[in-house]
Design an enzyme around this catalytic site. Structure first.
Site, PDB file in Angstrom:
ATOM      1  N   CYS A  34      11.570  -4.646  -4.556  1.00 55.95           N
ATOM      2  CA  CYS A  34      11.802  -5.233  -5.887  1.00 55.95           C
ATOM      3  C   CYS A  34      12.653  -4.325  -6.765  1.00 55.95           C
ATOM      4  CB  CYS A  34      10.479  -5.512  -6.575  1.00 55.95           C
ATOM      5  SG  CYS A  34       9.466  -6.666  -5.666  1.00 55.95           S
ATOM      6  N   HIS A  45      10.714  -5.332 -14.160  1.00 56.55           N
ATOM      7  CA  HIS A  45      10.427  -6.173 -13.001  1.00 56.55           C
ATOM      8  C   HIS A  45       9.161  -6.978 -13.300  1.00 56.55           C
ATOM      9  CE1 HIS A  45       9.828  -7.718  -9.133  1.00 56.55           C
ATOM     10  NE2 HIS A  45       8.810  -6.951  -8.827  1.00 56.55           N
ATOM     11  N   ASN A  99       6.983 -13.528  -9.252  1.00 56.96           N
ATOM     12  CA  ASN A  99       7.739 -12.335  -8.865  1.00 56.96           C
ATOM     13  C   ASN A  99       8.894 -12.759  -7.952  1.00 56.96           C
ATOM     14  OD1 ASN A  99       8.667  -9.995  -7.631  1.00 56.96           O
ATOM     15  ND2 ASN A  99       6.628  -9.154  -7.244  1.00 56.96           N
TER      16      ASN A  99
HETATM   17  N1  ACO Z   1      -7.364 -16.726  -5.761  1.00 64.36           N
HETATM   18  C1  ACO Z   1      -8.677 -16.406  -5.891  1.00 64.36           C
HETATM   19  N2  ACO Z   1      -9.178 -15.227  -5.490  1.00 64.36           N
HETATM   20  C2  ACO Z   1      -8.325 -14.333  -4.952  1.00 64.36           C
HETATM   21  C3  ACO Z   1      -6.966 -14.600  -4.793  1.00 64.36           C
HETATM   22  C4  ACO Z   1      -6.496 -15.846  -5.214  1.00 64.36           C
HETATM   23  N3  ACO Z   1      -5.198 -16.202  -5.114  1.00 64.36           N
HETATM   24  N4  ACO Z   1      -6.388 -13.523  -4.220  1.00 64.36           N
HETATM   25  C5  ACO Z   1      -7.348 -12.606  -4.042  1.00 64.36           C
HETATM   26  N5  ACO Z   1      -8.540 -13.101  -4.472  1.00 64.36           N
HETATM   27  C6  ACO Z   1      -9.846 -12.449  -4.464  1.00 64.36           C
HETATM   28  C7  ACO Z   1      -9.940 -11.337  -3.448  1.00 64.36           C
HETATM   29  O1  ACO Z   1     -10.285 -11.857  -2.168  1.00 64.36           O
HETATM   30  C8  ACO Z   1     -11.039 -10.476  -4.026  1.00 64.36           C
HETATM   31  O2  ACO Z   1     -12.286 -11.056  -3.691  1.00 64.36           O
HETATM   32  P1  ACO Z   1     -13.577 -10.146  -3.298  1.00 64.36           P
HETATM   33  O3  ACO Z   1     -13.814  -9.306  -4.515  1.00 64.36           O
HETATM   34  O4  ACO Z   1     -14.613 -11.148  -3.012  1.00 64.36           O
HETATM   35  O5  ACO Z   1     -13.097  -9.348  -2.124  1.00 64.36           O
HETATM   36  C9  ACO Z   1     -10.861 -10.623  -5.533  1.00 64.36           C
HETATM   37  O6  ACO Z   1     -10.057 -11.813  -5.714  1.00 64.36           O
HETATM   38  C10 ACO Z   1     -10.186  -9.449  -6.199  1.00 64.36           C
HETATM   39  O7  ACO Z   1      -9.022  -9.097  -5.431  1.00 64.36           O
HETATM   40  P2  ACO Z   1      -8.104  -7.887  -5.860  1.00 64.36           P
HETATM   41  O8  ACO Z   1      -7.008  -7.746  -4.846  1.00 64.36           O
HETATM   42  O9  ACO Z   1      -8.949  -6.687  -6.172  1.00 64.36           O
HETATM   43  O10 ACO Z   1      -7.504  -8.455  -7.226  1.00 64.36           O
HETATM   44  P3  ACO Z   1      -6.612  -7.706  -8.277  1.00 64.36           P
HETATM   45  O11 ACO Z   1      -7.237  -7.785  -9.601  1.00 64.36           O
HETATM   46  O12 ACO Z   1      -6.161  -6.358  -7.783  1.00 64.36           O
HETATM   47  O13 ACO Z   1      -5.311  -8.631  -8.331  1.00 64.36           O
HETATM   48  C11 ACO Z   1      -3.042  -8.738  -7.510  1.00 64.36           C
HETATM   49  C12 ACO Z   1      -4.534  -8.827  -7.165  1.00 64.36           C
HETATM   50  C13 ACO Z   1      -2.729  -9.799  -8.522  1.00 64.36           C
HETATM   51  C14 ACO Z   1      -2.247  -8.936  -6.240  1.00 64.36           C
HETATM   52  C15 ACO Z   1      -2.754  -7.328  -8.103  1.00 64.36           C
HETATM   53  O14 ACO Z   1      -3.333  -6.336  -7.287  1.00 64.36           O
HETATM   54  C16 ACO Z   1      -1.293  -7.041  -8.266  1.00 64.36           C
HETATM   55  O15 ACO Z   1      -0.610  -7.637  -9.071  1.00 64.36           O
HETATM   56  N6  ACO Z   1      -0.760  -6.030  -7.544  1.00 64.36           N
HETATM   57  C17 ACO Z   1       0.582  -5.537  -7.724  1.00 64.36           C
HETATM   58  C18 ACO Z   1       1.606  -6.387  -7.054  1.00 64.36           C
HETATM   59  C19 ACO Z   1       2.953  -5.691  -7.169  1.00 64.36           C
HETATM   60  O16 ACO Z   1       3.243  -5.062  -8.158  1.00 64.36           O
HETATM   61  N7  ACO Z   1       3.771  -5.710  -6.135  1.00 64.36           N
HETATM   62  C20 ACO Z   1       4.945  -4.878  -6.124  1.00 64.36           C
HETATM   63  C21 ACO Z   1       6.196  -5.589  -6.258  1.00 64.36           C
HETATM   64  S1  ACO Z   1       6.468  -6.735  -4.991  1.00 64.36           S
HETATM   65  C22 ACO Z   1       7.825  -6.247  -3.988  1.00 64.36           C
HETATM   66  O17 ACO Z   1       8.302  -5.150  -3.957  1.00 64.36           O
HETATM   67  C23 ACO Z   1       8.300  -7.270  -2.988  1.00 64.36           C
END
Ligand code: ACO
Length: 327
Positions: free
Chosen positions: A115, A254, A284
């Protein structure tokens, strides 16, 4: 050696018309609009129709940027496409764009920096202009993320969307691009990866059956890295440009997660209307997020000539980068 000032002569973007809302995803995944909105800030994203590929969006964005700069295809010296979702492994997506634009005098190549790709590509375009090697460089961030998403993996597929943005760089009187900072940490490569399809894991029946050709991400770890690095690299780019943070008019970050953007906004003490956000509508778009946000801020009349902005990205690699630019 005398350096030439580089500036942004034109900006454009291309967004596919088809909207996929969180409610649409509720029908195919165990997820909810409420979960996606509160965790990420995303309400909907755009997805291309069958048959549309990355070079199509890139070409459309490039044409808009060329038109806003009043530059013809024959005047372009170089086309750099930042993408992690190329049309083909070889040749580069930039070569398809070169052909579609009929930019017969342009060299063309892709760069892959997750990204952060657009910031890396911008730094390259800047270097070519600054050195006098080129006069007109198209820098494009373009992605068709939807083709590399595992639509059975709710933790990744809800995050991304398709789109493209482009800037046309050229020599200017007053310096436009003022400073950069780029970085990488390849020891963290597995945090965000498409494992299959390269020399490490060539396409095979088992690579397809094991879904190795889709994006895999450790969301939590990437999130913590993103919050830390966004503030750090933006400050480093401001230092490189010799500009204090109080002088910033706009942050164009980003668009990976609204909570990550909010943390950067607070660090730089910017009011909400000085941070460009479009993650709610597009998700994203990887390399395309920053140039699309920039184009929209300009078209809406918010970001004007003379404004000082910081563009900042982070992503797969891991990579990160920021640029301080006077528009
Ligand atoms: N719907 C419902 N529940 C979900 C979903 C969904 N779509 N996805 C995950 N969950 C659940 C998980 O299974 C987990 O359940 P559990 O607690 O029973 O195990 C719970 O939700 C919490 O999951 P986390 O992964 O801890 O959620 P988090 O608050 O961290 O949010 C997210 C996840 C949105 C992906 C976040 O971590 C994030 O934004 N990360 C950064 C992404 C990013 O910046 N990427 C870099 C750029 S991309 C590139 O370079 C191509």
């Amino acid at each position: 050696m005398k350096f030439i000032n580089t500036g942004i002569l034109g900006v454009g973007s291309a967004i596919p018309p088809k909207i996929v809302t969180n409610f649409d995803l509720e029908k195919i995944l165990d997820t909810s609009d409420e979960w996606i909105r509160t965790r990420t800030g995303i309400h909907e994203r755009r997805i291309v129709e069958d048959g549309v590929c990355t070079s199509d969006l890139a070409t459309q964005a490039a044409r808009a940027a060329m038109q806003s700069a009043g530059v013809t295809a024959a005047e372009i010296d170089m086309i750099i496409v930042a993408t992690i979702t190329p049309d083909t492994i070889t040749p580069s997506t930039a070569c398809f764009v070169q052909a579609k634009l009929e930019a017969i005098n342009a060299a063309a190549f892709d760069i892959s920096a997750g990204c952060t790709g657009f910031i890396y590509a911008l730094s390259l375009g800047h270097a070519y202009i600054q050195s006098g090697a080129c006069k007109r460089v198209l820098v494009i961030g373009a992605e068709v993320m939807s083709r590399f998403l595992d639509w059975q993996d709710r933790s990744t597929c809800i995050l991304f969307g398709d789109g493209a943005g482009a800037v046309l760089l050229g020599p200017v009187q007053e310096p436009g691009i003022l400073g950069f900072k780029l970085g990488a940490d390849g020891s963290q490569a597995n945090l965000l990866i498409i494992p299959g399809g390269g020399t490490n894991q060539p396409a095979s029946r088992s690579s397809v059956e094991n879904r190795q050709h889709f994006i895999k991400m450790c969301g939590n770890e990437t999130f913590k890295f993103a919050v830390r690095i966004m503030g750090e690299v933006t400050q480093e780019a401001l230092d490189a440009a010799g500009v204090g943070k109080s002088k910033l008019d706009f942050l164009v970050p980003h668009q990976a997660n609204l909570r990550i953007i909010e943390s950067a906004r607070k660090r730089f003490e910017l009011p909400e209307d000085r941070v460009v956000v479009n993650i709610d509508r597009y998700g994203n778009m990887s390399s395309a997020s920053i140039p699309v946000a920039l184009d929209e801020a300009i078209k809406s009349g918010r970001l004007k000539r003379g404004h000082l902005m910081a563009l900042v990205g982070f992503g797969a690699g891991l990579t990160w980068g920021a640029a301080v630019v006077r528009y």
